[in-house]
Structures are given as structure tokens and as C-alpha cells.
Design a protein around this motif. Structure first.
Motif, PDB file in Angstrom:
ATOM      1  N   GLY A   1       8.229   2.308  -3.597  1.00 15.07           N
ATOM      2  CA  GLY A   1       8.479   2.777  -4.953  1.00 15.07           C
ATOM      3  C   GLY A   1       7.238   3.234  -5.700  1.00 15.07           C
ATOM      4  N   GLU A   2       6.063   3.046  -5.123  1.00 12.43           N
ATOM      5  CA  GLU A   2       4.829   3.397  -5.813  1.00 12.43           C
ATOM      6  C   GLU A   2       4.696   4.901  -6.012  1.00 12.43           C
ATOM      7  OE1 GLU A   2       0.126   2.044  -5.629  1.00 12.43           O
ATOM      8  OE2 GLU A   2       1.429   1.664  -3.901  1.00 12.43           O
ATOM      9  N   LEU A   3       5.097   5.685  -5.026  1.00 12.06           N
ATOM     10  CA  LEU A   3       5.018   7.136  -5.144  1.00 12.06           C
ATOM     11  C   LEU A   3       5.982   7.653  -6.217  1.00 12.06           C
ATOM     12  CD1 LEU A   3       3.542   9.559  -3.904  1.00 12.06           C
ATOM     13  CD2 LEU A   3       5.451   9.793  -2.314  1.00 12.06           C
ATOM     14  N   ALA A   4       7.194   7.133  -6.236  1.00  8.41           N
ATOM     15  CA  ALA A   4       8.174   7.545  -7.250  1.00  8.41           C
ATOM     16  C   ALA A   4       7.713   7.137  -8.643  1.00  8.41           C
ATOM     17  CB  ALA A   4       9.540   6.933  -6.935  1.00  8.41           C
TER      18      ALA A   4
ATOM     19  N   GLY B   1       4.588   6.792  -9.620  1.00  4.62           N
ATOM     20  CA  GLY B   1       3.500   7.701  -9.980  1.00  4.62           C
ATOM     21  C   GLY B   1       4.035   9.044 -10.457  1.00  4.62           C
ATOM     22  N   ALA B   2       5.063   9.556  -9.775  1.00  3.62           N
ATOM     23  CA  ALA B   2       5.681  10.821 -10.188  1.00  3.62           C
ATOM     24  C   ALA B   2       6.332  10.674 -11.569  1.00  3.62           C
ATOM     25  CB  ALA B   2       6.708  11.267  -9.155  1.00  3.62           C
ATOM     26  N   PHE B   3       6.978   9.547 -11.805  1.00  4.43           N
ATOM     27  CA  PHE B   3       7.592   9.270 -13.108  1.00  4.43           C
ATOM     28  C   PHE B   3       6.531   9.257 -14.214  1.00  4.43           C
ATOM     29  CE2 PHE B   3       8.689   6.029 -16.302  1.00  4.43           C
ATOM     30  CZ  PHE B   3       9.798   6.630 -16.861  1.00  4.43           C
ATOM     31  N   LEU B   4       5.380   8.628 -13.940  1.00  4.76           N
ATOM     32  CA  LEU B   4       4.301   8.600 -14.926  1.00  4.76           C
ATOM     33  C   LEU B   4       3.777  10.001 -15.225  1.00  4.76           C
ATOM     34  CD1 LEU B   4       2.175   5.475 -13.906  1.00  4.76           C
ATOM     35  CD2 LEU B   4       3.714   5.725 -15.850  1.00  4.76           C
ATOM     36  N   LEU B   5       3.652  10.825 -14.184  1.00  2.59           N
ATOM     37  CA  LEU B   5       3.165  12.187 -14.399  1.00  2.59           C
ATOM     38  C   LEU B   5       4.164  13.004 -15.220  1.00  2.59           C
ATOM     39  CD1 LEU B   5       1.079  14.388 -13.936  1.00  2.59           C
ATOM     40  CD2 LEU B   5       2.196  14.899 -11.749  1.00  2.59           C
ATOM     41  N   ILE B   6       5.436  12.895 -14.894  1.00  2.00           N
ATOM     42  CA  ILE B   6       6.466  13.627 -15.641  1.00  2.00           C
ATOM     43  C   ILE B   6       6.505  13.150 -17.097  1.00  2.00           C
ATOM     44  CG2 ILE B   6       8.962  13.974 -15.853  1.00  2.00           C
ATOM     45  CD1 ILE B   6       9.001  13.897 -12.718  1.00  2.00           C
TER      46      ILE B   6
ATOM     47  N   VAL C   1      -3.724   9.506  -9.892  1.00  3.35           N
ATOM     48  CA  VAL C   1      -3.076   8.343  -9.274  1.00  3.35           C
ATOM     49  C   VAL C   1      -2.013   8.803  -8.280  1.00  3.35           C
ATOM     50  CG1 VAL C   1      -1.522   6.401  -9.750  1.00  3.35           C
ATOM     51  CG2 VAL C   1      -3.568   6.740 -11.145  1.00  3.35           C
ATOM     52  N   LEU C   2      -1.216   9.797  -8.663  1.00  3.37           N
ATOM     53  CA  LEU C   2      -0.170  10.304  -7.772  1.00  3.37           C
ATOM     54  C   LEU C   2      -0.776  10.913  -6.507  1.00  3.37           C
ATOM     55  CD1 LEU C   2       2.851  10.792  -7.323  1.00  3.37           C
ATOM     56  CD2 LEU C   2       2.579  12.963  -8.525  1.00  3.37           C
ATOM     57  N   LEU C   3      -1.851  11.666  -6.661  1.00  2.00           N
ATOM     58  CA  LEU C   3      -2.519  12.268  -5.506  1.00  2.00           C
ATOM     59  C   LEU C   3      -3.069  11.194  -4.580  1.00  2.00           C
ATOM     60  CD1 LEU C   3      -3.486  14.905  -4.162  1.00  2.00           C
ATOM     61  CD2 LEU C   3      -5.584  14.677  -5.511  1.00  2.00           C
ATOM     62  N   ARG C   4      -3.744  10.209  -5.139  1.00  2.35           N
ATOM     63  CA  ARG C   4      -4.308   9.124  -4.327  1.00  2.35           C
ATOM     64  C   ARG C   4      -3.201   8.334  -3.622  1.00  2.35           C
ATOM     65  NH1 ARG C   4      -4.235   4.174  -5.245  1.00  2.35           N
ATOM     66  NH2 ARG C   4      -5.571   2.675  -4.234  1.00  2.35           N
ATOM     67  N   THR C   5      -2.128   8.047  -4.362  1.00  2.00           N
ATOM     68  CA  THR C   5      -1.020   7.278  -3.796  1.00  2.00           C
ATOM     69  C   THR C   5      -0.317   8.045  -2.684  1.00  2.00           C
ATOM     70  OG1 THR C   5      -0.693   6.211  -5.926  1.00  2.00           O
ATOM     71  CG2 THR C   5       1.122   6.083  -4.396  1.00  2.00           C
TER      72      THR C   5
ATOM     73  N   PRO D   1      -0.671   5.597   3.585  1.00  2.00           N
ATOM     74  CA  PRO D   1       0.513   5.372   4.431  1.00  2.00           C
ATOM     75  C   PRO D   1       1.391   4.281   3.806  1.00  2.00           C
ATOM     76  CG  PRO D   1      -1.403   4.293   5.385  1.00  2.00           C
ATOM     77  CD  PRO D   1      -1.894   5.064   4.195  1.00  2.00           C
ATOM     78  N   PRO D   2       2.713   4.381   3.974  1.00  2.00           N
ATOM     79  CA  PRO D   2       3.595   3.370   3.375  1.00  2.00           C
ATOM     80  C   PRO D   2       3.444   2.008   4.052  1.00  2.00           C
ATOM     81  CG  PRO D   2       4.867   4.968   4.636  1.00  2.00           C
ATOM     82  CD  PRO D   2       3.442   5.431   4.647  1.00  2.00           C
ATOM     83  N   ASP D   3       3.595   0.966   3.263  1.00  2.09           N
ATOM     84  CA  ASP D   3       3.567  -0.402   3.770  1.00  2.09           C
ATOM     85  C   ASP D   3       4.965  -0.735   4.281  1.00  2.09           C
ATOM     86  OD1 ASP D   3       3.346  -3.100   4.294  1.00  2.09           O
ATOM     87  OD2 ASP D   3       2.468  -3.610   2.356  1.00  2.09           O
ATOM     88  N   ARG D   4       5.103  -0.942   5.570  1.00  2.00           N
ATOM     89  CA  ARG D   4       6.423  -1.193   6.174  1.00  2.00           C
ATOM     90  C   ARG D   4       6.838  -2.666   6.108  1.00  2.00           C
ATOM     91  NH1 ARG D   4       8.261   3.804   6.166  1.00  2.00           N
ATOM     92  NH2 ARG D   4       7.014   5.239   7.378  1.00  2.00           N
ATOM     93  N   THR D   5       5.945  -3.539   5.650  1.00  2.65           N
ATOM     94  CA  THR D   5       6.291  -4.964   5.611  1.00  2.65           C
ATOM     95  C   THR D   5       6.948  -5.369   4.303  1.00  2.65           C
ATOM     96  OG1 THR D   5       4.122  -5.606   4.750  1.00  2.65           O
ATOM     97  CG2 THR D   5       4.370  -5.523   7.147  1.00  2.65           C
TER      98      THR D   5
END
Length: 194
Positions: free
Chosen positions: A33-36, A38-43, A82-86, A90-94
């Protein structure tokens, strides 16, 4: 599983039992959910920049919209970074959203807070707060109903005395004739003092 006390069980797969100032997750991996987010914060930052521009446009540095535009522009830049860095991590699969980011108890309390806001005006401060305290203390403590009711009522009375009587904060009265109770006690105290 290691156990810290009788109520808390630490899951060694997700937490080592220690506490530090760093939020959970690995710094080299993207949490669910971190990428989503970050996108929400940018929007959201872009929307705020657009609204700030609508105040007065680019008229002058001293215009009413200058500070809001500058602030929201900084928000846009930092959210984009932040969105670019995130996005590069790679996603954390755990980890999963339902277990590590938004566990059921967080969603339950979000619903309780929304319900509190909705019921505050029609029911009033006292019954709504009592209902919220009873449900939340019962969920978190898993103690007997008698204990939960006693703690809830004591907490509510202390909160009410501090905010309503000491600081005289007006709260939505709702279905409880709070003003009449206060006047009754003032009349008793005033009548007994003379």
C-alpha cells in the motif's frame, strides 16, 4: 512464540520485540500500500496547489495566495520525490495490508470514530461518548461488562467535569438535558450556601 506478558504475544516473523523510532518494514523494500499512498499524497498535493492558485493566481509575492501556493508547491515536490523513491523499491512479500498495515482493530476504530462523529449531534456528547468508551474499552480490554461499564462511566464523568464544568466547553446536548442538571446543582449549591 516468545511472550512478553500475559496479554501480548510477539510474532517473531514480523517483530523482534524491541522498540525503536523507525517505523516497521525494511528500508530497502516497499511495504504493501505504500505506492498507492504515495500516489494519493501527490494527487492531494496537486489538488491543494490548484486550490491555492485559485485564491489569487500569480499576481504578486504579497498576494493572498502566495504562501498557500508556495507551501503546496513544496508538498507537490516532496510527494513526487517520495513516490519516485518508493516506486524504485522492490515490494516486501512478507507483509500484507490486512495484517501489518491496516489490521482489523484499526478499521474497527476508524468505523467507531466515524460513528461517533455521526451520532454526536443527534444523541449528544454524553450518550455518544459513553457508547464509544464502552465499545472501545470492551474491545481492547476483553474484561467483564461490569468492569467496562464502571471504567467508562468514571472516565466520562471526569472528562465531562473537566471540559464542561471547569473549562465551560459547550458540547452538543442531544437527548440528555445537561443544562437542566447543571442548573439544578447550581441551585442546590446556591440555596445551601445562603
Amino acid at each position: 512464540m516468545p511472550q512478553t506478558d500475559t496479554h501480548t504475544i510477539i510474532d517473531p516473523e514480523h517483530h523482534d520485540g524491541t522498540s525503536d523510532a523507525t517505523p516497521g518494514g525494511e528500508p530497502t523494500q516497499r511495504r504493501p500500500g505504500e505506492l498507492a499512498f504515495g500516489a494519493f499524497l501527490l494527487i492531494g498535493s496537486l489538488a491543494l496547489l490548484w486550490n491555492a492558485y485559485g485564491i489569487a493566481g500569480f499576481e504578486a509575492l504579497s498576494s493572498p495566495g502566495a504562501i498557500p501556493m508556495a507551501t503546496s508547491f513544496v508538498m507537490v515536490v516532496t510527494a513526487a520525490l517520495v513516490l519516485l523513491r518508493t516506486s524504485r523499491l522492490p515490494p516486501d512479500r512478507t507483509e500484507t495490508i490486512s495484517r501489518d498495515i491496516l489490521p482489523p482493530v484499526v478499521l474497527i476504530f476508524a468505523a467507531l470514530l466515524i460513528g461517533y462523529g455521526v451520532l454526536l449531534r443527534p444523541l449528544g456528547f454524553l450518550p455518544t461518548s459513553l457508547l464509544f468508551l464502552v465499545i472501545s474499552i470492551k474491545l481492547l480490554s476483553r474484561r467483564s461488562w461490569a468492569w467496562v461499564l464502571m471504567i467508562s462511566v468514571v472516565c466520562l464523568v471526569v472528562i465531562w467535569l473537566i471540559f464542561r464544568i471547569v473549562f465551560t466547553v459547550l458540547m452538543p446536548p442531544g437527548i440528555v438535558p445537561e443544562a437542566e442538571f447543571i442548573q439544578f446543582f447550581r441551585n442546590m449549591i446556591g440555596g445551601g450556601a445562603s
